[in-house]
Design an enzyme around this catalytic site. Structure first.
Site, mmCIF file in Angstrom:
data_model
loop_
_atom_site.group_PDB
_atom_site.id
_atom_site.type_symbol
_atom_site.label_atom_id
_atom_site.label_comp_id
_atom_site.label_asym_id
_atom_site.label_seq_id
_atom_site.Cartn_x
_atom_site.Cartn_y
_atom_site.Cartn_z
ATOM 1 N N HIS A 654 -10.529 0.605 -9.324
ATOM 2 C CA HIS A 654 -9.538 1.641 -9.652
ATOM 3 C C HIS A 654 -10.263 2.969 -9.866
ATOM 4 O O HIS A 654 -10.677 3.284 -10.976
ATOM 5 C CB HIS A 654 -8.813 1.226 -10.934
ATOM 6 C CG HIS A 654 -7.669 2.084 -11.328
ATOM 7 N ND1 HIS A 654 -7.812 3.226 -12.085
ATOM 8 C CD2 HIS A 654 -6.348 1.965 -11.093
ATOM 9 C CE1 HIS A 654 -6.631 3.772 -12.314
ATOM 10 N NE2 HIS A 654 -5.723 3.030 -11.723
ATOM 11 N N PHE A 655 -10.411 3.797 -8.882
ATOM 12 C CA PHE A 655 -9.988 3.685 -7.491
ATOM 13 C C PHE A 655 -11.241 3.703 -6.616
ATOM 14 O O PHE A 655 -12.297 4.140 -7.061
ATOM 15 C CB PHE A 655 -9.122 4.888 -7.109
ATOM 16 C CG PHE A 655 -7.894 5.079 -7.940
ATOM 17 C CD1 PHE A 655 -6.742 4.331 -7.682
ATOM 18 C CD2 PHE A 655 -7.875 5.987 -8.985
ATOM 19 C CE1 PHE A 655 -5.595 4.518 -8.427
ATOM 20 C CE2 PHE A 655 -6.730 6.154 -9.742
ATOM 21 C CZ PHE A 655 -5.585 5.421 -9.480
#
Length: 761
Positions: A654-655
């Site tokens: 993430h991410f």
């Protein structure tokens, strides 16, 4: 010294020869093989790896021309020892001509034993597709062959295996059968995976005619057992048996007067097992017309330390899956051991297989984002607009593969991605009501997420039910994909945006068991605002399962430039607002510290009940300072702390290219502290078989004005209990909370809540 006989003879002509007869020295030969249009081994016009490799068999002709028989005098036979293969292009097709440039590089003589080293390059109609390197073969007496050592694992190989990390992969469809017999394999050869693994594996008639096993003559497996989570990486283990017949064609043709099972056929059995596994995992569902393809530019190392002859009744395969991914195409890689009895005689490392679309086949969204049918249907039979392959690219691959050619502008620059791996909670896009480039209110998207009953977040949660962060992430990821898919950033390709959630509110309408259910998201774009350095979008969403809505919400997202994110001031306009425990300074005897180290068992109900804190990846709090009558409302206060490590598991997920702690995990840390409060205060005393649950009917709101990054040292938070409500069927605890990074308050939560309720049968 003989070449194999038909039907395993794959040399048409010799076109060049650089060798002196009668002299065992380095030499070269070039041969060609014309692949028949009606080749007996072809699958939908494709040539299998066994034939592609075996058609380079004229190293045997070359060593014969050099005079090996004059040295061996009929007392020794040829056996392959080692080789390394690298595929550089697609497997051949019927009608092509394969050219092999073969070299014998050197000879080594040890007494009467001769060993030679060789290599070749294989071209299909002039295109390099295969390289064999470091080939080693020798000529051995019967006495030498009767005392094989088998495969002996080296220290380096043991170290390599020990270094493998466990991983997870969610099948695209859950197979209903893990043990396959000859009848099942015949169905797979007919292209009927749905009849073997279950209807979720079936595709429309006419799709993927090449994704099948070869016919029975070439089939080198008879019984297969799949362990989906076995092996050192937890990605799968496959066991299989091939029953051998002493007078079968594979012995009588290889070689005349010296029957032995060809190494390429043994390898073909392993390839077929990888084909089975790709089908077992539902990988074929991602494309409408594809074929199996060996993984390119990866070295496959092969060792052979025993012979398989008509005296052997069977061989046994053991495959350990080392890689399983959808990127760049559905791919499986395995290490292989082949056994005679209990002795391993063949080892293959890094054997890989992919599913790749045929040239000209639709494989991604078209301009505008709405593709032709790409082969995937959901459990109810509805056609998916885009599927797991595309969402995998949206998380960690080529954005144009996920969303269409307009997104090719991001191939050379950073762009936002949705979360990836086991933190990705959207699988398919079912429909889009809207037009790319139109960011006005009203566009809608329907997406789906399959929640497997053995998902890590069920196993590691405090009860086997879906945790809050999955509800949040699944709904938010679906909503954000709608705005991105419409082209929220396309008008400013020069900007390298990062995406952040800013505000939201959500309500759990009903807490249902979602294990093995498909969650359906219905997201709607409410507004878009374009300001300097940012694009802001607001969405509403609802989640349902089996037609019943269970979760609703609304959330605001922003796409921000680096300059915009660099000027964050948190929730307090850049000033520092201190936690309650600092400003109020409660007496030391009122404050009780509870340590929650990584290596400690999960905190459990002190009264001996079933309540406990989650563990594993849910371990998000190192310690909590608890004041049972503290906080803004005097009903209870918790001050939690967590040191941040740059290798925290969630950063890589993430991410992609923009690692940041998910805000939903900050909320999860607060919820864990609230569960700890329930346990510490024994609030569930008297409830029969209690379990923690998400609170229904309470709208939680949040504001995020900053993020936790890899280089942040710590986070800490305040939880102010404001209500403990006992009802007939539940205990409800409601609180407000704030979360800080060093020097900045960045999260504000209102009416964050948990329940304790009796476990139902």
């Amino acid at each position: 010294m003989r070449l194999p006989a038909p039907p395993y003879h794959f040399a048409t002509r010799v076109t060049a020869l650089d060798a002196r007869p009668g002299v065992l020295e380095p030499a070269r030969i070039t041969t060609e093989y014309d692949v028949p249009e009606d080749a007996w081994y072809a699958v939908d016009g494709g040539v299998p790896p066994a034939v592609t490799v075996e058609a380079g068999q004229c190293d045997l002709l070359l060593v014969s021309f050099l005079g090996i028989d004059f040295r061996n005098k009929g007392d020794r036979v040829y056996r392959l020892l080692d080789s390394s293969l690298i595929f550089h292009g697609g497997l051949p097709r019927t009608g092509q001509t394969l050219r092999y440039d073969i070299s014998i590089d050197r000879f080594v003589h040890q007494g009467d034993t001769t060993v030679f080293f060789f290599s070749y390059l294989c071209y299909a109609d002039g295109e390099l597709i295969l390289e064999l390197k470091d080939g080693c073969a020798g000529f051995f007496s019967q006495a030498e062959l009767d005392t094989p050592l088998g495969i002996v694992m080296t220290d380096a190989e043991r170290a390599r295996r020990a270094a493998l990390h466990r991983a997870t992969f969610k099948p695209l469809a859950r197979a209903r059968k893990d043990r396959l017999d000859a009848a099942d394999l015949e169905l797979l050869a007919q292209g009927r995976p749905g009849d073997v693994f279950g209807p979720d594996h079936a595709q429309d008639p006419g799709l993927n005619p090449a994704l099948r096993l070869p016919d029975s003559m070439l089939r080198m497996i008879d019984e297969v057992t799949v362990d989906r989570t076995g092996g050192p990486r937890g990605l799968g283990k496959i066991s299989a048996v091939k029953h051998l017949e002493p007078d079968a064609w594979y012995f009588t043709c290889h070689f005349p007067d010296d029957p032995v099972l060809a190494g390429s056929l043994i390898a073909e059995g392993a390839v077929q097992l990888l084909q089975v596994y790709l089908l077992h995992q539902g990988m074929h569902l991602t494309l409408p017309d594809a074929r199996f393809q060996t993984v390119t530019d990866r070295r496959i190392d092969v060792k052979v330390r025993g012979q398989v002859t008509p005296r052997n009744s069977e061989i046994r395969y053991e495959l350990e899956i080392t890689e399983l991914t959808l990127l760049p195409r559905p791919t499986v890689v395995a290490d292989v051991l082949v056994y005679l009895g209990d002795r391993p005689v063949v080892r293959m490392e890094n054997l890989g297989l992919q599913i790749v679309e045929k040239p000209g086949t639709p494989y991604r969204p078209e301009t505008g984002g709405v593709p032709a049918f790409l082969g995937r249907r959901n459990r109810s039979g509805e056609p998916a607009m885009i599927n797991e392959l595309h969402l995998a690219h949206a998380a960690q691959g080529l954005l144009d593969m996920a969303m269409g050619p307009e997104f090719e502008i991001y191939r050379e620059s950073r762009a936002p991605y949705i979360p990836n791996g086991d933190f990705q909670f959207v699988d398919r896009v079912m429909s889009l009501t809207g037009t790319r480039g139109d960011l006005n209110p009203g566009s809608e998207m329907v997406t789906e997420y399959d929640s497997p009953d053995d998902a890590w977040y069920y196993q590691e949660n405090s009860s086997p039910y879906m945790p809050n962060f999955v509800y949040m992430e699944s709904s938010l990821q679906a909503a954000i994909f709608l705005g991105y898919y419409l082209g929220a950033t396309l008008s400013r390709p020069e900007e390298q945006y990062r995406i952040r959630n800013l505000d939201g509110r959500a309500t759990l309408i009903r807490d249902i068991d979602l294990r093995d259910k498909t969650i359906r998201h219905h997201s709607k774009l409410l507004s878009t605002s374009i300001v300097s350095g940012a694009v802001l979008q607001n969405f509403s969403y609802e989640l349902s399962a089996d037609g019943e809505v269970f979760y609703t919400g609304e959330s605001l997202f922003g796409y921000f430039s680096d300059a915009a994110l660099a000027n964050q001031v948190g929730l307090d306009s850049g000033t520092y607002r201190e936690p309650w425990i600092v400003t109020e300074r409660p007496a030391a005897e009122r404050v009780r510290r509870i340590e929650l180290p990584d290596d400690a068992p999960a905190f459990t109900d002190p009264s001996g009940g079933a309540l406990r804190l989650p563990a594993g990846r849910f371990h998000l709090v190192d310690r909590v300072d608890l004041v049972e009558d503290g906080g803004r409302h005097g009903a209870g206060y918790l001050h939690g702390y967590r040191s941040i490590r740059p290798d925290e598991w969630y950063f890589d997920r993430h991410f992609h290219r923009d690692p940041v702690m998910p805000g939903s995990l900050g909320v999860e840390a607060v919820l864990q502290a609230m569960r700890l409060f329930v346990l510490d205060q024994n609030l569930a005393d008297g409830m029969e078989r209690p379990r923690f649950a998400m609170a229904t009917g309470v709208e939680m709101a949040w504001k995020y004005r900053g993020q936790i990054l890899r280089d942040d040292d710590e986070l800490f938070f305040d939880v102010h209990i404001k209500e403990v409500r006992r009802e007939a069927d539940r205990l409800l605890v409601i609180a407000d909370a704030d979360l800080w990074k060093t020097g900045l308050r960045i999260y504000e939560l209102t009416d964050v809540a948990i329940e304790v309720r009796p476990e139902s049968d």
